[in-house]
Scaffold this motif. Structure first.
Motif, PDB file in Angstrom:
ATOM      1  N   VAL A   1     -11.712 -28.252  18.620  1.00 56.02           N
ATOM      2  CA  VAL A   1     -10.579 -27.355  18.810  1.00 56.02           C
ATOM      3  C   VAL A   1     -10.321 -26.634  17.497  1.00 56.02           C
ATOM      4  N   MET A   2     -10.485 -25.317  17.503  1.00 55.74           N
ATOM      5  CA  MET A   2     -10.346 -24.536  16.271  1.00 55.74           C
ATOM      6  C   MET A   2      -8.898 -24.162  15.999  1.00 55.74           C
ATOM      7  N   ALA A   3      -8.667 -23.472  14.919  1.00 59.74           N
ATOM      8  CA  ALA A   3      -7.322 -23.242  14.381  1.00 59.74           C
ATOM      9  C   ALA A   3      -6.390 -22.535  15.363  1.00 59.74           C
ATOM     10  N   ASN A   4      -5.131 -22.945  15.306  1.00 67.22           N
ATOM     11  CA  ASN A   4      -4.018 -22.304  16.014  1.00 67.22           C
ATOM     12  C   ASN A   4      -4.122 -22.371  17.536  1.00 67.22           C
TER      13      ASN A   4
ATOM     14  N   SER B   1     -21.318 -37.359  -0.746  1.00 64.68           N
ATOM     15  CA  SER B   1     -22.385 -37.698  -1.684  1.00 64.68           C
ATOM     16  C   SER B   1     -21.874 -37.370  -3.087  1.00 64.68           C
ATOM     17  N   LYS B   2     -22.742 -37.458  -4.075  1.00 61.05           N
ATOM     18  CA  LYS B   2     -22.297 -37.156  -5.446  1.00 61.05           C
ATOM     19  C   LYS B   2     -22.109 -35.655  -5.657  1.00 61.05           C
ATOM     20  N   HIS B   3     -22.505 -34.841  -4.660  1.00 70.24           N
ATOM     21  CA  HIS B   3     -22.372 -33.389  -4.765  1.00 70.24           C
ATOM     22  C   HIS B   3     -21.204 -32.924  -3.903  1.00 70.24           C
ATOM     23  N   LYS B   4     -20.200 -32.369  -4.533  1.00 74.26           N
ATOM     24  CA  LYS B   4     -18.988 -31.954  -3.840  1.00 74.26           C
ATOM     25  C   LYS B   4     -19.232 -30.715  -2.983  1.00 74.26           C
ATOM     26  N   VAL B   5     -18.539 -30.641  -1.852  1.00 76.21           N
ATOM     27  CA  VAL B   5     -18.579 -29.454  -0.999  1.00 76.21           C
ATOM     28  C   VAL B   5     -17.244 -28.725  -1.176  1.00 76.21           C
ATOM     29  N   TYR B   6     -17.323 -27.481  -1.613  1.00 75.09           N
ATOM     30  CA  TYR B   6     -16.128 -26.681  -1.884  1.00 75.09           C
ATOM     31  C   TYR B   6     -15.800 -25.800  -0.690  1.00 75.09           C
ATOM     32  N   THR B   7     -14.507 -25.550  -0.474  1.00 75.02           N
ATOM     33  CA  THR B   7     -14.081 -24.654   0.588  1.00 75.02           C
ATOM     34  C   THR B   7     -12.779 -23.975   0.186  1.00 75.02           C
ATOM     35  N   LYS B   8     -12.369 -23.013   0.978  1.00 78.04           N
ATOM     36  CA  LYS B   8     -11.122 -22.308   0.719  1.00 78.04           C
ATOM     37  C   LYS B   8      -9.947 -23.261   0.889  1.00 78.04           C
ATOM     38  N   LEU B   9      -9.059 -23.269  -0.081  1.00 76.04           N
ATOM     39  CA  LEU B   9      -7.928 -24.193  -0.057  1.00 76.04           C
ATOM     40  C   LEU B   9      -6.708 -23.546   0.593  1.00 76.04           C
ATOM     41  N   LYS B  10      -6.012 -24.343   1.406  1.00 79.28           N
ATOM     42  CA  LYS B  10      -4.754 -23.898   2.002  1.00 79.28           C
ATOM     43  C   LYS B  10      -3.736 -25.023   1.850  1.00 79.28           C
TER      44      LYS B  10
ATOM     45  N   CYS C   1     -13.414 -29.284  11.024  1.00 73.86           N
ATOM     46  CA  CYS C   1     -11.971 -29.072  10.873  1.00 73.86           C
ATOM     47  C   CYS C   1     -11.564 -28.083   9.785  1.00 73.86           C
ATOM     48  N   LYS C   2     -12.120 -28.195   8.579  1.00 76.87           N
ATOM     49  CA  LYS C   2     -11.595 -27.343   7.502  1.00 76.87           C
ATOM     50  C   LYS C   2     -12.654 -26.534   6.762  1.00 76.87           C
ATOM     51  N   TYR C   3     -13.928 -26.713   7.077  1.00 80.83           N
ATOM     52  CA  TYR C   3     -14.990 -26.017   6.370  1.00 80.83           C
ATOM     53  C   TYR C   3     -15.522 -24.831   7.175  1.00 80.83           C
ATOM     54  N   ARG C   4     -16.300 -23.985   6.507  1.00 86.02           N
ATOM     55  CA  ARG C   4     -17.140 -22.978   7.159  1.00 86.02           C
ATOM     56  C   ARG C   4     -18.582 -23.304   6.782  1.00 86.02           C
ATOM     57  N   LEU C   5     -19.527 -22.916   7.619  1.00 82.38           N
ATOM     58  CA  LEU C   5     -20.915 -23.290   7.361  1.00 82.38           C
ATOM     59  C   LEU C   5     -21.422 -22.758   6.023  1.00 82.38           C
ATOM     60  N   ILE C   6     -20.939 -21.583   5.607  1.00 79.17           N
ATOM     61  CA  ILE C   6     -21.404 -21.005   4.344  1.00 79.17           C
ATOM     62  C   ILE C   6     -20.974 -21.847   3.143  1.00 79.17           C
ATOM     63  N   ASP C   7     -19.945 -22.677   3.319  1.00 80.57           N
ATOM     64  CA  ASP C   7     -19.476 -23.520   2.210  1.00 80.57           C
ATOM     65  C   ASP C   7     -20.595 -24.403   1.662  1.00 80.57           C
TER      66      ASP C   7
ATOM     67  N   ASN D   1     -12.232 -38.866  20.174  1.00 74.56           N
ATOM     68  CA  ASN D   1     -13.580 -38.385  19.829  1.00 74.56           C
ATOM     69  C   ASN D   1     -13.637 -36.859  19.706  1.00 74.56           C
ATOM     70  N   SER D   2     -12.699 -36.295  18.975  1.00 77.74           N
ATOM     71  CA  SER D   2     -12.607 -34.836  18.867  1.00 77.74           C
ATOM     72  C   SER D   2     -12.264 -34.410  17.448  1.00 77.74           C
ATOM     73  N   LEU D   3     -12.453 -33.103  17.201  1.00 73.77           N
ATOM     74  CA  LEU D   3     -12.159 -32.540  15.883  1.00 73.77           C
ATOM     75  C   LEU D   3     -11.206 -31.356  16.042  1.00 73.77           C
ATOM     76  N   PHE D   4     -10.200 -31.287  15.152  1.00 77.12           N
ATOM     77  CA  PHE D   4      -9.155 -30.288  15.266  1.00 77.12           C
ATOM     78  C   PHE D   4      -8.969 -29.551  13.941  1.00 77.12           C
ATOM     79  N   SER D   5      -9.040 -28.237  13.987  1.00 81.51           N
ATOM     80  CA  SER D   5      -8.789 -27.419  12.800  1.00 81.51           C
ATOM     81  C   SER D   5      -7.287 -27.275  12.574  1.00 81.51           C
ATOM     82  N   ARG D   6      -6.909 -26.421  11.647  1.00 82.79           N
ATOM     83  CA  ARG D   6      -5.521 -26.315  11.212  1.00 82.79           C
ATOM     84  C   ARG D   6      -4.584 -25.806  12.317  1.00 82.79           C
ATOM     85  N   SER D   7      -3.368 -26.330  12.276  1.00 85.22           N
ATOM     86  CA  SER D   7      -2.242 -25.835  13.083  1.00 85.22           C
ATOM     87  C   SER D   7      -2.488 -25.870  14.591  1.00 85.22           C
TER      88      SER D   7
END
Length: 382
Positions: free
Chosen positions: A329-332, A270-279, A35-41, A309-315
């Protein structure tokens, strides 16, 4: 860990044709996830959580627009200060320099020298995990091995035909590596190399210098795989969550795994945070006619229909009486009234007209390309 003890090289060069059309205009690294991450994150977060201050990233030329759009100045990963930075270089420049007979690892060696780091971690792409690199480094420091490689025991159906399988003895030392799967049963667990290596920075600079003088492989992953067969190499077994993403099915399964609370928590909480671009966007709205079960939504969605049983990105917009099941289902995207989407991956900005059916299967999810306007039924999954 003291500052600058570890620097990082992220190799985002290898592409899998089996992921098309999802990677037609973007690298593996910027594929949307959960939903909100990219694999590189995940690789970026793995390095930053290990107090890495500088990151060197390799990409294919012509496929970095989405990378810069996502990473920007690097603020979310704390890579935007004077002493914390990231660098991007093109793999094709290495190839060109080698073809011209010039030193082709020069930019990597220069980066390593300026990083003033005692150790270097290399991470290839396609492996989705949340790993404690400080633990790997600690084991490496305690050994007398020149190189440490991370692996996980995985079944045959979760290994790509080009992946390296490690032979590891009782002392945890690598005795060989190959990529043959033909003589293995489907249920047999194999030591899958996670394409993560740690070694001393000065040793790596020497190896790169000698390698470019003797015609070593240009791709750094190939270079490390070759190095693994030449120097004393220790294997570190990773036991956490791992998805090896190399085709549409493995990408689909990795996302669907996030609907399993245990796997979701293992990777993201987990105890290790995953960072991503904030909106900063408005919350998702669920109307009285919405029917949502075991699904995840990013921000800004409007839900009037059914989502199971699905995942939806932004908007994303799901209109009244529309049905989505077992899908990504990806963004927009906009799914209009009475449309049905099952076992599919809708890339960004897809519009599904009223009453249209898009039907795939869990084994063969159907992919709808970015910016597609779907006017008639699509069936797949045979």
């Amino acid at each position: 860990m003291r500052a600058n003890k570890l620097c990082a090289i992220l190799g985002n060069v290898y592409e899998c044709p089996e992921l098309l059309p999802l990677t037609e205009k973007r690298p593996w690294a910027t594929l949307p996830f959960d939903c909100k991450y990219r694999l590189i994150d995940f690789n970026l977060s793995n390095t930053i959580n290990a107090n890495v201050k500088s990151v060197y990233m390799l990409f294919n030329q012509g496929k970095t627009k989405s990378v810069f759009d996502h990473i920007g100045g690097g603020r979310e990963w704390h890579l935007d200060s004077v002493d914390s930075r990231y660098f991007i270089h093109f793999y094709q420049d290495f190839l060109k320099r080698k073809a011209e007979g010039r030193p082709y690892f020069e930019s990597v060696i220069d980066y390593l020298n300026k990083s003033k780091s005692e150790y270097t971690v290399f991470m290839g792409n396609r492996m989705l995990c949340n790993i404690d690199l400080t633990a790997v480094l600690k084991i490496h420091e305690q050994s007398d091995s020149e190189l440490t490689v991370v692996y996980k025991k995985m079944p045959k159906n979760q290994i790509y035909h080009q992946d390296e399988i490690l032979e590891v003895d009782d002392r945890g030392m690598v005795t060989g590596n190959h990529n043959s799967l033909e003589d293995r049963s489907d249920n047999e667990l194999m030591n899958l190399s996670m394409k993560i290596f740690i070694c001393r920075t000065d040793h790596l600079m020497t190896a790169l210098q000698e390698g470019q003088n003797s015609g070593a492989p240009v791709a750094l992953l190939d270079f490390f795989n070759q190095m693994m067969g030449q120097v004393k190499t220790q294997a570190y077994e990773y036991t956490g969550f791992l998805s090896n993403i190399f085709d549409v099915k493995s990408y689909y399964d990795a996302n669907m795994d996030m609907l399993d609370p245990k796997k979701f928590a293992s990777l993201l909480y987990s105890k290790h945070k995953v960072y991503t671009k904030l909106k900063n966007e408005v919350a998702t709205y669920y109307s009285a006619t919405s029917d949502v079960k075991n699904s995840q939504f990013a921000t800004g969605c409007l839900v009037d229909g059914k989502a199971h049983n699905s995942l939806f990105s932004r908007s994303v917009v799901i209109e009244k009486d529309a049905e989505i099941e077992g899908s990504i289902v990806m963004a927009n995207c906009k799914i209009q009234e009475n449309a049905i989407v099952k076992y599919a991956i809708l890339d960004k900005n897809v519009v599904v007209e009223p009453g249209v059916k898009i039907i795939g299967s869990a084994e063969h999810p159907l992919v709808v390309k970015k910016n597609t306007h779907v006017l008639s039924d699509i069936y797949g999954g045979e």
